[in-house]
Design a protein around this motif. Structure first.
Motif, PDB file in Angstrom:
ATOM      1  N   GLU A  89       6.966  33.228  22.958  1.00 27.72           N
ATOM      2  CA  GLU A  89       8.260  32.920  22.348  1.00 27.72           C
ATOM      3  C   GLU A  89       8.481  31.450  21.992  1.00 27.72           C
ATOM      4  N   ARG A 129       1.303  40.145  23.309  1.00 23.42           N
ATOM      5  CA  ARG A 129       2.598  40.058  22.615  1.00 23.42           C
ATOM      6  C   ARG A 129       2.874  38.612  22.196  1.00 23.42           C
ATOM      7  N   GLU A 188       5.751  36.885  19.454  1.00 29.95           N
ATOM      8  CA  GLU A 188       6.846  37.354  18.590  1.00 29.95           C
ATOM      9  C   GLU A 188       7.143  36.436  17.395  1.00 29.95           C
ATOM     10  N   TYR A 189       6.112  35.760  16.915  1.00 30.73           N
ATOM     11  CA  TYR A 189       6.256  34.973  15.672  1.00 30.73           C
ATOM     12  C   TYR A 189       4.861  34.816  15.103  1.00 30.73           C
TER      13      TYR A 189
END
Ligand code: GCB
Length: 616
Positions: free
Chosen positions: A72, A86, A88-89
């Motif tokens: 993040e 994961r 997220e950008y």
């Protein structure tokens, strides 16, 4: 014990505040003549209105935590290491944007955006032998910037119109690197400017981004100007930075004047001195002369082009090289109306100052914030005098110490960058600020800081006029700050915000200061191409009439030594809401957003022809 710890914490906090607030102390000047690699061009960007790349879900700042969340924390620009990871950008999959340039005029969906955008760029670095230190230099970024190199924070800067740099020595790798900049243009009550202005809040990396390489000990900054009131003495002040800054020999050479100065740096790395210069060719408005100046230290030479002129006030006169001048000016916003958006290039500067020349100007007011360096460099070349201002505009938080620190830092960044430009003659510390003890205290501090930083140039502020109590047509200038400035300046909109053009000539000014007076603003709006009777508002004829009456009326002010009508060209402002006339533009320009001159342009041009004759 608890109190000592608390006191310690407070100290630490305010020390951090100071680091952020006093970025001017680190500023490297004369950037265009250094070894630089441009980082301009295409960047990737991510719009982050909730700042989730910066704060975690408990609103803790991510870059201040020992553990950084790669999924993040956007500044890490992390790539999934395996298909199950994961993140997220993804900057690589994000849209492109051009630097320099505001985001509002580049992307339709960002036209009204105010908030955070993350910029990202990959670049290859190859060290230059002999230049072991590197800095990232930003011409300006509006408004708050957090800069990260390869995931590590380099620093934070506050303020949208002044340059800053952060050192990257030891953090740059040979080969590929990446830089991430979080730029946030959210307005705030405590900021400078505050929430309320009359211009577009263009966000982004609005000026050049450069990688600068310098020797281990190098010339960081200098001041080479005529001494106050002395046309035959050049004052020299050179600042070295680096481990060997003490006891070094620095030379300043001006070949065309056959002048050489040599000095040795003191314990702060500073060389101070002066040289007698008897036969200088002076820099004059309209007849600029710039000398090549070479500063040398330890085999490295830094070049500049510097003009020499004196600037002074004597009674009601402004003297340039001892000769009284009338400042035939125009106010300018840093906007290229033809393209729409912030002006940033040398070409933009040529358009704006070219128009000012056509109007017959020998002077410009760069409102309401420091413009890019191209503007003052070009003003130096063209022989145009400059008023340069900080965005202490309308209702700043006068009692807030952080607000003061911020304003002062912007002021010192402006002075540090431009103090060797002959064109700049006036530093303006504010525009249209409401009189109160707190505000007067704030501005007095700003004035003494300005005088300390630059003892030579004039100081002023665009203040206001008031109707004399009990009279309807006597205008007075009454502001405690006028006692502290060199030049009395005020904005006046008779015939626009008060009365009609028909009433302008009924007014009289009563100015009880024996100082030169500059009217820093006057004018009214007109939509170019809209014609009618002169009493129909928004027509070119109305504006033309307003200018005719205004120049006649102000010409009766005996101390009048200059004027900068508002404004050269129409500019965008979210306050200007009238459909079919304003459509988001302040229409007080003498030139339209399409580059067409309105009728009032020629009224002012004629007035300036007359003034040029009067002053020879
Ligand atoms: C002013 C402000 C300027 C505005 C102008 C106007 O007094 O200083 O920033 O744009 O008036 O058009 O109202």
């Amino acid at each position: 014990k608890a109190t000592t710890i608390l006191a310690g914490l407070c100290l630490l906090q305010s020390a951090m505040g100071l680091i952020y607030a006093q970025t001017w102390q680190n500023l490297i000047t004369n950037i265009e003549n250094r070894q630089v690699t441009t980082l301009n061009g295409m960047w990737k960007y991510i719009v982050d209105p909730y700042e989730s790349g910066y704060y975690d879900y408990r609103r803790q700042v991510r870059d201040q935590q020992s553990w950084q969340n790669t999924a993040e924390a956007l500044y890490l620009a992390h790539k999934p290491a395996h298909k199950g990871e994961r993140v997220e950008y993804d900057f690589d999959k994000s849209d492109n944007i051009i630097v320099p340039g505001d985001w509002n005029s580049q992307k339709e969906k960002l036209f009204y955006y105010e908030g955070t955008i993350w910029y990202y760029k990959k670049f290859v670095f190859t060290p230059t032998p002999g230049l072991p230190r590197q800095f990232f230099y930003f011409g300006a970024a509006n408004y708050e910037s957090d800069v990260y190199l390869n995931g590590k924070k380099l620093g934070k800067h506050i303020g949208g119109f002044t340059p800053f740099n952060f050192e990257a020595t030891g953090l740059l790798k040979e080969g590929e690197n990446f830089i991430v900049v979080k730029v946030d243009n959210a307005r705030g009550l405590e900021k400078v400017p505050t929430v309320n202005t009359d211009w577009w809040n263009y966000g982004g990396l609005t000026r050049d981004v450069l990688l600068v390489e310098v020797p281990e000990t190098y010339i960081k900054d200098y001041y080479i100007q005529l001494a106050k009131g002395n046309s035959e003495l050049i004052e020299i002040h050179v600042e070295l930075d680096g481990p060997a800054k003490v006891g070094q020999v620095v030379t300043v050479n001006i070949p065309d004047a056959k002048l050489t100065f040599t000095g040795v740096s003191d314990e702060n790395g500073v060389v101070r001195g002066s040289i007698k210069a008897r036969k200088l060719q002076y820099w004059n408005p309209g007849k600029p002369f710039l000398y090549d100046v070479n500063l040398s230290y330890n085999g490295h030479t830094l070049k500049d082009r510097i003009g020499f002129r004196t600037i002074a006030v004597k009674g009601r006169d402004i003297l340039v090289n001892g000769k009284p001048v009338f400042l035939r000016g125009i106010s300018i916003h840093e906007e290229n109306p033809l393209r729409g958006g912030r002006a940033y290039s040398a070409e933009d500067a040529r358009i704006l100052l070219g128009w000012a020349k056509e109007l017959g100007c020998n002077y410009v007011r760069l409102a309401h914030y420091p413009h890019n360096e191209n503007m003052v460099r070009l003003a130096d070349e063209l022989g145009i005098l400059v008023w340069s201002e900080v965005p202490v505009y309308w209702t700043i938080q006068w009692e807030n110490q952080e607000t003061y620190n911020n304003a002062e830092n912007q002021l010192l960044e402006m002075i540090t960058r431009d103090k060797n430009r002959a064109s700049v003659i006036i530093w303006s510390i504010a525009n249209e600020t409401p009189v109160s003890p707190a505000r007067t205290g704030f501005l007095k501090r700003m004035i003494s800081t300005t005088r300390e930083a630059d003892p030579v140039r004039l100081v002023s502020a665009a203040l206001e006029r008031h109707e004399k109590p009990g009279s309807r047509n006597v205008q007075i200038i009454e502001d405690p700050i006028q006692d502290y400035v060199d030049v009395i300046s005020f904005n006046q909109y008779l015939g626009w915000y008060s009365g009609t053009p028909a009433q302008i000539m009924d007014n009289e000014y009563e100015i009880n200061y024996d100082k030169p007076v500059i009217i820093s603003e006057l004018g009214g709006g007109a939509l170019q191409g809209f014609h009618g009777e002169r009493d129909e508002i928004w027509t070119e004829e109305y504006q033309e009439w307003l200018y005719e009456e205004t120049v006649r009326m102000i010409d009766r002010i005996p101390q009048l030594r200059g004027v900068t009508p508002w404004i050269l060209a129409d500019f965008r402002s979210p306050r200007r809401l009238l459909p079919d006339i304003q459509d988001g533009w302040n229409r007080k320009g003498l030139i339209s957003q399409t580059g067409n001159k309105k009728k009032a342009f020629y009224v002012l041009k004629k007035y300036y022809e007359q003034k040029a004759k009067e002053y020879g």
